[in-house]
Structure formats: structure tokens, C-alpha cells
Design an enzyme around this catalytic site. Sequence first.
Site, PDB file in Angstrom:
ATOM      1  N   LYS A 264       0.717  -1.014   0.233  1.00 32.79           N
ATOM      2  CA  LYS A 264       0.027  -0.118  -0.025  1.00 32.79           C
ATOM      3  C   LYS A 264       0.855   1.370   0.165  1.00 32.79           C
ATOM      4  O   LYS A 264       0.918   2.149   1.011  1.00 32.79           O
ATOM      5  CB  LYS A 264      -0.675  -0.128   1.420  1.00 32.79           C
ATOM      6  CG  LYS A 264      -2.118   0.946   1.320  1.00 32.79           C
ATOM      7  CD  LYS A 264      -3.161   0.676   0.210  1.00 32.79           C
ATOM      8  CE  LYS A 264      -4.035   1.667   0.263  1.00 32.79           C
ATOM      9  NZ  LYS A 264      -5.271   1.832  -0.811  1.00 32.79           N
TER      10      LYS A 264
ATOM     11  N   ASP B 156      -2.978 -12.356   5.569  1.00 37.64           N
ATOM     12  CA  ASP B 156      -3.862 -12.913   6.482  1.00 37.64           C
ATOM     13  C   ASP B 156      -5.185 -12.942   5.736  1.00 37.64           C
ATOM     14  O   ASP B 156      -6.066 -13.922   5.570  1.00 37.64           O
ATOM     15  CB  ASP B 156      -4.066 -12.286   7.709  1.00 37.64           C
ATOM     16  CG  ASP B 156      -4.819 -12.911   8.770  1.00 37.64           C
ATOM     17  OD1 ASP B 156      -5.371 -13.994   8.557  1.00 37.64           O
ATOM     18  OD2 ASP B 156      -5.223 -12.589   9.841  1.00 37.64           O
TER      19      ASP B 156
END
Length: 368
Positions: free
Chosen positions: A191, A247
Site C-alpha cells: 500500500k 492473512d
Amino acid sequence: MSYNVLLLPGDGIGPELLSQVKKVSNFLEDKMDLKINYDEADIGGVAIDNHGNPLPQATIDKAKKADAVLLTAIGGDKWANVDFDIRPEAGLLGIRKEMGLYANLRPALVFDALADSSSLKKELVSGLDLMIVRELTGGIYFGSPAGIETRNGEKVGFNTLIYSESEIERIAHVAFKLAMQRDKKLCSVDKANVLNVMVLWREVVTRISKEYPQVELSHLYVDNASMQLVRNPKQFDTMLMGNMFGDILSDTASMLTGSLGMLPSASLGDTNPSTGKQSALYEPVHGSAPDIAGQNKANPLAQLLSFSMMLRYSFNEVKSADLLEKAIQNTLSKNIRTTDISNPTSVIVGTQEMGDAVVKEMSELLNK
Ligand code: NAD
């Protein structure tokens, strides 16, 4: 070659699954140039029962000595009310920490015969073979400071997303090495348009890529990566990401395959320079399924695929791993299924019969 493997049968369906691993292993040891010495130890609920501790020191010692560890799953309602610090899950987190397992490998493999089980259109997932490499011991889940406190008269909760260069370097090396064994395409997810730490992530991954000139590296922001995973997952081969993004996206990728009973995983740590041995633990993604434990109903394929990953990545026994995976594929193509992956025309079998069917397929493949 000869290897020392520690088996952790765990709870629920665990022991039944490991019986199928032993069956397959006996066949491979008989037919291939391979010898595996097995030891066993307690972890999770069974370790609480036997030792008052979900991760006894003896288990840690054996795990550190073994060439690789094969775990099933831990937990169950029986231990729902034990102290938080000694709950079965503490055994799982503890062994990952003790073995320094910082790289989590989550393959999402769609067997043709199961392509209909995905919630996506068959043509989007058929033949999918994706590997997600997730950083497992750093990032926002472990960053400091973290907590909940009162500021200006109201509560605030906070966590810290932090990665050091060395943490990014070591996970990047794992991902590039894997990409080299696969289709030589690596997509790093970050990001970097918003988070400073992710600017560093992209910078370090790009630097490490110079050591792997054969691997084609691309970068995607995590929001785009999540869209692309469900839009056109087959564009990816190997993907690299930090702990939190991994995750979430590894679970998204799991669902592309449509079945929990089919998903293996591996967690890798550092290589010991004196022995050349990399610490490694292999386990299915599913839990201990207490609702079907002891009933010969559990699907053993995720466990067998975890064993296959161990053969491939820890021992470089590629021929045996290929044989086992091909045998699983053929078994599924014959529509031999445990209940969880069955359809109305399936030949429904139990855990043991599925293990037998896979061994039979391996035998037929060798005799071809
Ligand atoms: P689960 O994965 O054990 O079961 C979810 C559902 O999937 C159940 O209906 C179960 O019967 C089915 N299922 C799971 N594996 C299967 C298999 N191999 N074959 C056929 N069906 C299968 O998850 P849960 O019910 O949420 O958790 C049960 C226990 O497992 C809990 O104590 C949980 O904490 C633990 N757990 C452990 C791990 C682990 O050890 N890594 C992971 C998840 C859950």
C-alpha cells in the site's frame, strides 16, 4: 535419502489424518529412494490433558531437532474453559515462535475435478495454481506500541505497522526462491501510495529482485490485488505480502478453491548455516473438526498435500511429491470423494478408504 520428521497428531481428526500420511509414506518408502524416520509429540488439547501445557518443552526440543514437522490441527470444545494462557491455540502460536517461522506459504490449487466447487465461474479457476507468501512474525500484529488507552476523555485503540529492512529482505528471498521453482513470476502486494512502511517494502523488494533477474516482478496495491484475485486469479503465480494483507488475501485465495478440506500450508524459518537445514512446519489450513472426529469421515487430502509440500520444499523429493499430487488428482477425477467434497454422483468414501484410493492411484501411475 533419509529424513527425520516429527509428527504432531494434535486433536480431533488429527490422529486419523496422520494414519493416512503414514500409509502414503510407507508406499513411497517402499517404491522410491526415500526413508523417513518418524517421531511423535503432543501439542494442543492432548498436551494439556497429558502434561498440563499445550506446548511441552519436550515437543519444542523434538521440533527443533527434526528435519521438518508435520502438524494436523489443535483445539476443541473440551478445552474451551481452560486458562487463556494455556489454551490449545497457545501451543500453535508457541511452536511457530519457538521455531522462528516467519514465512507462511499458502497455495491455492484448484484440481480440475473440483473446479465446480468454487463460487467463481469454472473457467476462471480451473487449473489455478497460486502461491501466497505471507510474512508471519512481524507487521501490525506484533508492532509496538499497541493498546487501548484514554486520550482527551475517550478511549483510543492503536497498533503499529512496522517492518525493518531485514524482515522484508528475508521474506522477499523466500518468495523469489519459490518463484524460481515455479513460473518465475512474483507479484508483491503493498500500500505504497498511503503507508510509509510500504514505500520501504516496495523499495527493498525491488532491490532484492536484482538478485533474481529471471523472475518477473510486479507490484500491486492491496485493494487492487484483492479485486484482481477474484476477477482473474490465474494471472498470478507467486504473490508476496506482509502479515495482515496476507492473512486476509490468503483466505480469499483459499475460497477460490471452494473446499477447506483440500488446503495445505507451510511455515518456514531460518536456515541453520552449519546444517543447511531450514526450520519448517507443514499443516492443513482446516481445524480439528471435532464434530466428525473418530467417525472415519474426515477428508485427508489437505493433510496429504501438506505432506507433499514437505517432500517438495524441505526435502526436494520432487518425484515423490509429483506422484502423490497426481494420484490425488486422478482419485478426484474418478469422483471418489469424502462427504465434504462430494456431489450427487460421487462414490463416497471414508478417511481410510480415501487414503487407500490415493495409494492405489500412486501404484497404478508407477506401473504405467
Ligand atoms: P474446522 O476447520 O475444524 O471445521 C469447520 C467445518 O469444516 C466443520 O464442519 C468440519 O467438520 C469441517 N472440516 C474441517 N476439516 C475437515 C476435513 N479435513 N474433512 C471434512 N470436513 C472438515 O473449524 P472450527 O469448527 O471453527 O474449529 C474446530 C476447532 O479447530 C476449534 O477448536 C478451533 O480453534 C480449531 N482450529 C484449529 C486450527 C489449527 O489447528 N490450525 C485452525 C482452525 C480451527
